[in-house]
Design an enzyme around this catalytic site. Structure first.
Site, PDB file in Angstrom:
ATOM      1  N   HIS A   1       0.855  -1.187   0.000  1.00 54.92           N
ATOM      2  CA  HIS A   1       0.000   0.000   0.000  1.00 54.92           C
ATOM      3  C   HIS A   1       0.890   1.236   0.000  1.00 54.92           C
ATOM      4  O   HIS A   1       1.993   1.226   0.576  1.00 54.92           O
ATOM      5  CB  HIS A   1      -0.895   0.052   1.237  1.00 54.92           C
TER       6      HIS A   1
ATOM      7  N   CYS B   1      -2.222   2.741   9.066  1.00 51.09           N
ATOM      8  CA  CYS B   1      -3.172   1.719   8.617  1.00 51.09           C
ATOM      9  C   CYS B   1      -4.360   1.599   9.568  1.00 51.09           C
ATOM     10  O   CYS B   1      -5.465   1.248   9.148  1.00 51.09           O
ATOM     11  CB  CYS B   1      -2.486   0.350   8.519  1.00 51.09           C
TER      12      CYS B   1
END
Length: 699
Positions: free
Chosen positions: A168, A264
């Site tokens: 990511h 996150c």
């Protein structure tokens, strides 16, 4: 909605590493501690409560990764783009996040179901709100970025991730207050790093080392001058503090086991946003593929080329042939972050035989040659495959096809002529094709057998001896057919032919009409003549296999003898040279070309020391060849391979696997490589030819 910083989190009541969807999860299934995870998450929660308002979404049993709320979606103002998770293991989270967003009054946009996008994990606003950084490569698709630009009314800058550990964008990239950027450059491709450097000044870029990257130092929550993260090295902490940031470390080791940390675990609900145009530089094109797409592996090569080039793809249509001989047809949408990357990808795809669907209405782009031997910067570099260009709506076949040339276009009284030329041969007044529009290449199947059993030379299942015999049988068959129908075979040979005792077999091939051109260097001729005159090769007696006294001077004596005669042909005519490969070439009118190099002794008077002249002569001799036999000469074989068009069968024999692989990698299905002793191969080839009787001149 308020302007105060708000963050969405989800308690880890159901958190567990239950599956593997990123490298961090490998080896950690069921090894996380729920108690420690709860404690670490609660500490992060308490830290963030000091600086922001925290909203909570209810955790759901069976969806352990809901704790990573960064992936719920992307919020800007009162608009949300809901995530479309790549992995099925997380797709069940989508309706719960959608329900929360809608309950808070957000306008929720849904991407097409088969278009992955993983929210703020792969999309990060510049902290001044000027543009949106959007990642792609592992979880999110490039084609999602135009939707973000449209729905969020923001400029989108696309960055390609290339290190699977940083799957990511937020694992390796963190925009900070006042235009600073914390990032790990090695996680991105060259294009993306260049884009970052263009947008973020040097003094604002904080590039971190791998040691900090793998501790998720970039997975940081930034609120004004506060940065909250898992762990940071003393050196990086000092750099951040020198730039006015207060560093707050809070261990999140249990979440690292699932590939996440502070960022996150949070989704910023309030993001700054300056007015900016809806802008995305992403380009999309559609290509068509036709042929034996699965058997040849072409589909895999095309898709790999797109991804390796920095693009993404969607297979819009795939029609598989019903029978073994039927061709398949595919239509693929290709996307790239900008026009430059797209042009590079399309050039490679056209080389593979793809057809740009737009070329039905587009002509090739031409640029004038304004300097002798120099083309425009973005000239199209040719391949070995037959190529056509579109001029005024008409497809014109390019003449003189070869690798690594330019397509020169001239207008004559009989029409437009397109010819493949080396850069040095371009003339002022000609035009060259630039870009990839209006170009198509054609690939055809080969008649030379190449199935998995017979020609997978590196595989198992067939003995090495049998593999060589299979190739010998096929090559002998082709040589006989080509000779009997009046075709042409060129041989590229190195001095190893002499050293391994293969010269007598090559002599026989020349005498019996199987060889129509010989190409090599100074060395093969020198050692052939040395053997003919003195019975040695490199001073070694070819009969006894032992060095002879003074033999180290024999090749020089051979050179001197031919130089005294003036040429190899003169030595034959004068009766001085009475046997050998060069003798047979002269006696049977087989043209030969010897290309010199810096290491050559002598050289022989026939050796061309002018490189350009030698290349030109090589190209002339292989023109019209049906088969090229390459015998243990790496330099000359690779050179000939580069100037040989598709459709010409090439058989490379060498004891060095690297040479065989190099020739096979040129991309032609007509290329066959055999790792074996060249003397043995020639011996077997002559034996097999002797078994063939009758005429085989079939087309």
């Amino acid at each position: 909605m308020t302007d105060k910083v708000r963050i969405l989190m989800c308690a880890p009541h159901h958190y567990e590493v239950d599956y593997v969807i990123n490298p961090w999860m490998e080896g950690n299934i069921h090894r996380s501690s729920r108690d420690r995870a709860e404690a670490q998450w609660d500490k992060l929660y308490q830290v963030l409560k000091t600086y922001a308002t925290i909203d909570l979404v209810e955790p759901q049993k069976g969806w352990p990764d809901m704790v990573f709320t960064a992936n719920a979606g992307l919020i800007l103002g009162d608009t949300v783009v809901l995530s479309r998770f790549f992995h099925p293991e997380r797709q069940g989270e989508e309706p719960y996040f959608q329900a929360w967003f809608e309950s808070q009054g957000y306008k929720v946009h849904l991407l097409p179901k088969n278009l992955p996008f993983e929210g703020a994990g792969d999309a990060l606003m510049d902290r001044a709100g000027r543009w949106l950084w959007a990642g792609y490569g592992f979880r999110s698709e490039l084609d999602s970025h135009p939707y973000l630009a449209k729905w969020l009314d923001v400029e989108v800058l696309s960055l390609r991730l290339v290190d699977r550990r940083f799957y990511h964008l937020d694992t390796c990239f963190c925009p900070l207050t006042d235009g600073y950027l914390l990032y790990y450059p090695a996680a991105f491709d060259t294009y993306s790093n260049r884009l970052i450097e263009l947008r973020v000044p040097t003094e604002k870029r904080i590039a971190i080392e791998e040691a900090d990257a793998i501790n998720f130092a970039c997975n940081t929550v930034n609120i004004d001058r506060i940065v909250v993260l898992n762990k940071v090295s003393d050196g990086l902490k000092q750099i951040l503090e020198e730039r006015g940031f207060t560093v707050v470390e809070t261990p999140l080791t249990e979440f690292l086991k699932a590939g996440g940390a502070a960022k996150c675990l949070t989704l910023r609900v309030t993001e700054p946003h300056q007015e900016s145009p809806q802008l995305s530089t992403i380009q999309s094109r559609t290509i068509q593929l036709e042929g034996h797409l699965l058997d040849s592996g072409l589909v895999n090569r095309v898709l790999d080329t797109i991804v390796a080039g920095g693009g993404s793809f969607q297979v819009a249509n795939f029609k598989l042939g019903e029978q073994r001989l039927d061709t398949s047809v595919a239509e693929v949408k290709v996307s790239a972050p900008d026009a430059i990357v797209m042009a590079d990808i399309m050039g490679q795809l056209i080389d593979l035989g793809a057809i740009d669907a737009a070329t039905d209405t587009s002509d090739a782009n031409l640029a004038p040659v304004t300097q002798l031997g120099v083309a425009a910067d973005d000239f199209y570099a040719t391949t070995i495959y037959p190529t056509e260009i579109s001029i005024a709506g008409e497809w014109i076949l390019v003449q003189g096809q070869r690798m690594d040339g330019a397509i020169a276009v001239t207008h004559t009284s009989t029409g437009v002529v397109a010819r493949c030329k080396l850069l040095r041969d371009l003339q002022v007044g000609e035009s060259v094709v630039v870009g990839s529009a209006g170009i198509r290449t054609k690939r055809t199947t080969t008649t030379l057998k190449k199935n998995a059993e017979e020609f997978s030379f590196m595989g198992a299942g067939v003995s090495s001896e049998r593999r060589v015999e299979l190739v010998v049988e096929q090559v002998a068959w082709d040589l006989r057919r080509i000779r009997d129908r009046g075709g042409k075979v060129a041989v590229v040979a190195g001095p190893v032919v002499i050293h391994t005792g293969g010269s007598k077999h090559l002599n026989q091939l020349i005498r019996e009409g199987y060889v129509h051109a010989l190409l090599g260097g100074n060395a093969i001729a020198v050692h052939d003549i040395e053997q003919s005159l003195m019975g040695t090769s490199l001073g070694v007696d070819m009969q006894l296999g032992v060095s002879v006294h003074g033999g180290h001077r024999h090749h020089l004596k051979a050179i001197n003898t031919i130089r005294r005669c003036g040429s190899i042909a003169n030595a034959v005519e004068q009766g001085i040279l009475r046997s050998g490969i060069m003798y047979e070439c002269v006696k049977h009118n087989v043209p030969f070309s010897l290309a010199g190099s810096i290491r050559d002794d002598g050289p022989l008077p026939d050796t061309k020391m002018d490189l350009i002249e030698a290349q030109t002569e090589y190209a002339r001799l292989i023109e019209g060849a049906d088969l090229i036999l390459m015998l243990s000469s790496m330099l000359h074989s690779i050179g000939v391979g580069n100037m040989t068009p598709a459709g010409v069968k090439m058989v490379c024999i060498d004891i060095n696997p690297a040479v065989v692989t190099k020739l096979s990698d040129r991309g032609s299905i007509e290329s066959i490589g055999v790792v074996t002793d060249v003397g043995l191969f020639l011996s077997l080839l002559v034996q097999q030819l002797n078994k063939l009787t009758g005429q085989y001149g079939v087309s």
